[in-house]
Design an enzyme around this catalytic site. Sequence first.
Site, short mmCIF file in Angstrom:
data_model
loop_
_atom_site.label_atom_id
_atom_site.label_comp_id
_atom_site.label_asym_id
_atom_site.label_seq_id
_atom_site.Cartn_x
_atom_site.Cartn_y
_atom_site.Cartn_z
N ASP A 1 -17.88 6.25 22.93
CA ASP A 1 -17.44 7.35 23.78
C ASP A 1 -16.32 8.13 23.08
O ASP A 1 -15.14 7.87 23.26
CB ASP A 1 -16.93 6.77 25.10
N CYS B 1 10.73 14.40 40.90
CA CYS B 1 11.93 14.32 41.74
C CYS B 1 13.10 14.52 40.78
O CYS B 1 13.18 13.86 39.76
CB CYS B 1 12.00 12.96 42.41
N CYS C 1 10.47 13.58 47.75
CA CYS C 1 10.43 12.26 47.11
C CYS C 1 10.34 11.15 48.16
O CYS C 1 11.14 11.12 49.09
CB CYS C 1 11.67 12.07 46.24
N LYS D 1 -27.73 4.22 29.14
CA LYS D 1 -26.36 4.12 29.65
C LYS D 1 -26.18 2.77 30.35
O LYS D 1 -26.97 2.43 31.22
CB LYS D 1 -26.07 5.25 30.65
N PHE E 1 0.84 -1.20 0.00
CA PHE E 1 0.00 0.00 0.00
C PHE E 1 0.88 1.25 0.00
O PHE E 1 0.68 2.17 -0.78
CB PHE E 1 -0.92 0.00 1.23
N GLU F 1 -28.12 1.61 18.25
CA GLU F 1 -26.71 1.81 17.87
C GLU F 1 -25.87 1.85 19.13
O GLU F 1 -26.29 2.43 20.13
CB GLU F 1 -26.56 3.15 17.14
N TYR G 1 -23.45 8.15 12.03
CA TYR G 1 -24.74 7.63 12.52
C TYR G 1 -25.94 8.55 12.30
O TYR G 1 -27.02 8.26 12.81
CB TYR G 1 -24.63 7.27 14.01
N CYS H 1 18.18 8.46 42.88
CA CYS H 1 16.87 8.01 43.34
C CYS H 1 16.60 6.61 42.75
O CYS H 1 16.54 6.44 41.53
CB CYS H 1 15.83 9.03 42.88
N LEU I 1 -28.53 14.04 23.81
CA LEU I 1 -29.57 13.03 23.99
C LEU I 1 -29.99 12.95 25.45
O LEU I 1 -29.18 13.17 26.35
CB LEU I 1 -29.03 11.66 23.59
N LYS J 1 -23.34 3.32 21.56
CA LYS J 1 -22.95 4.71 21.79
C LYS J 1 -21.44 4.73 22.06
O LYS J 1 -20.99 4.27 23.11
CB LYS J 1 -23.72 5.27 22.99
N CYS K 1 13.82 9.06 47.91
CA CYS K 1 15.15 9.57 48.21
C CYS K 1 15.13 10.87 49.03
O CYS K 1 16.18 11.38 49.40
CB CYS K 1 15.94 9.79 46.92
#
Length: 699
Positions: free
Chosen positions: A134, A440, A422, A328, A54, A130, A241, A446, A101, A132, A425
């Site tokens: 996120d 740190c 820290c 949901k 490709f 459909e 959609y 460390c 919605l 949903k 250390c």
Amino acid sequence: MPKEAVKFLKLTLIRGAMNRQEAKEKIDALTASLKEHNYRYYVLDEPVISDLEFDRLLKELEFLEKQFPELKHPDSPTQTVGGGVENEFNTVKHKRPMFSLGNTYNEQELREFDERVRKVTGEQVEYVCELKIDGLAISLFFENGEMVQAITRGDGVQGDDVTDNVRTIRSLNLRLRGNYPPSFEIRGEIYMPRKGFEKLNREREAMGETPYANPRNVASGSLKLKNSAEVAKRPLDITLYHFLADNNPFKTHFESLNNARLWGLKVAETTEVCKGVDEVLNFLKKWDEQRHSLGFDTDGVVIKVNNLALQDELGFTAKVPRWAIAYKFQTESAVTELLGITYQVGRTGAITPVAELKPVFLLGTTVKRASLHNANEIERLDVRVGDMVFIEKGGEIIPKITGVDFSQRKPHLAPTQYITHCPECGTELIRKEGEAQHYCTNDNECAPQVIGKIEHFVARKALNIDSIGSEMARLLYEKGLIKSVADLYKLQFDDLLKLERMGEKSAKNILAGIESSKNIPFERVLFGMGIRYVGETVAKKLARAFGSMDKLMEASRDDLLQVDEIGEVIADSLIDYFGSQEHRKLIQELKDSGLQLQSSTASEKQSNKLQGLTFVISGVFSKMSRDEAKDLIEANGGKCSGSVSSKTHYLLAGEGMGPAKLQKAEELGVKIIGEDDLLEMLDGSAPAKDETPVQGSLF
Ligand code: IVH
């Protein structure tokens, strides 16, 4: 000149002989074939050629388009790689407002929605279900089969014009096929599939960066990037959609989606028509169980009335449609006690606070810990040790704390004080302006930082010492045999044998691995040093630009900024790193041990034809990559810099170059040349102008 480049240029000359008619036929055929392959790959998920093949076809098309720009199709597949143009986002008013919605969370609420619909329609209703996704909503406009505009949802009334960025999404066909309406709008969701998200985070971690929290935020951030070429590198995907047109030719929503698929647009395969609310409930049940096996995050199902005339009849409330609703999925959540907050130190010194929880069972596993990300997140949640906290596992597998149950807060719980030093250390932490993470800075002593750096140094993509894994790196450090990566080269056979369960064979293996790492090229050694923001690509660019560690260490901030793709953040990080005496000492030790701190691939001198000339390279070229152009210039005595100034002699301009650079060059009277001009300057080997109307046509 490197052998590859010579071969490339020879090929270029042969191709240059193609006449216009032949080129047209070839361009048309390649365009059609690449579009078909894109469609097969991204929409059908059934590729018939390899990625390599490709890319080869794409390169060939790019090359021909450059030679015959007037023959290039406006929707060419070469467009989708992103041109490197700086984007400004204009705010645009939506032609039709983008509603959100209403939400339902259980069967009862869904049945109430169905009843409201049936009050108007009177009978059993056909719904389309459909998943949903996120991500973030986008509105696309197509005119005569061509994508002409993409606008984010914004506040629903107006959004940002992100057309150039959306063009880079591989699964989006910019040119439609079949019997599409002349003018329409189609909306959908842009998102980042989990695999791509995880890969991006692995790359970030390799650069010493804190991983992104979730795919949604990265998708949204990616779309707002100023440079389309950067967006093109982000693994974004799209699902459409919602078809909209002034004279909608379809009777049902499902029919419109099926047609959109026939035009080459990506529409979810999981969408189903459900007769009546009970079939809808079956769909919900099925996907609630199966959603974790999807390649992307979904937080619910959108249920829409299928018949478009009925949709019109039902209309909208002030905010949401009456003909659609979101269900949901229950994110499984639990409440548990926060027993403490610990702090992890990463390889680059970044501190991550971790919630230590009273173990709680959630979605098949026992959760004991969850990331609190950074100080801001702790402040946002106002979470305190002793609190009862809500834990959720949404689409993601990693648990997160979503809030505090304040009704159960015990009196006198002290607000969380973020650590100032820290935990490993004791060094005082710093937080740079604009950064969420504390750091740190004691990177040489460390323990987790040093061990992390050793692990990174021996990794496959760095020094590739595979006889030392993470465990061994830790053991060597803890037993005091090594304190830095430079100590690896001082390890003695006898020292290793003293380690528990270490046989002669393993010890020999380790030493052999260390010995052969001395042949690893400079760019990988540089990557292996684990300098913040210096990932694999940046290390390559730096090695190419400076050729040796000595030159890189001497480079000023300005010198660094002159390098292609090296911005202020990376430049500052390098200056910071080389500013430390300890780092310089470490580098000297590595040098003394015989590591490659110089590029062997640094371009061999070809000629002095460009001696004393400074070039700025911008845009994309058809006959060579930007790096190849740079090599070519430098191999012939020229210099390359990143920004146009009064010291620039030539601007080598390719397609999609930054308008700011062009303007600056014009203002300063810098000569603007194309790649053929460059080739001609070198040996007059550019194809004769009457055969290839390349030059000047851009400017
Ligand atoms: S339809 C008027 N369909 O959910 C119709 N939205 O909560 C409004 N979303 O802003 C949108 N998948 O970003 C619709 N199949 C789908 C969707 C979907 C995800 C998102 C979209 C919208 C939000 C509304």
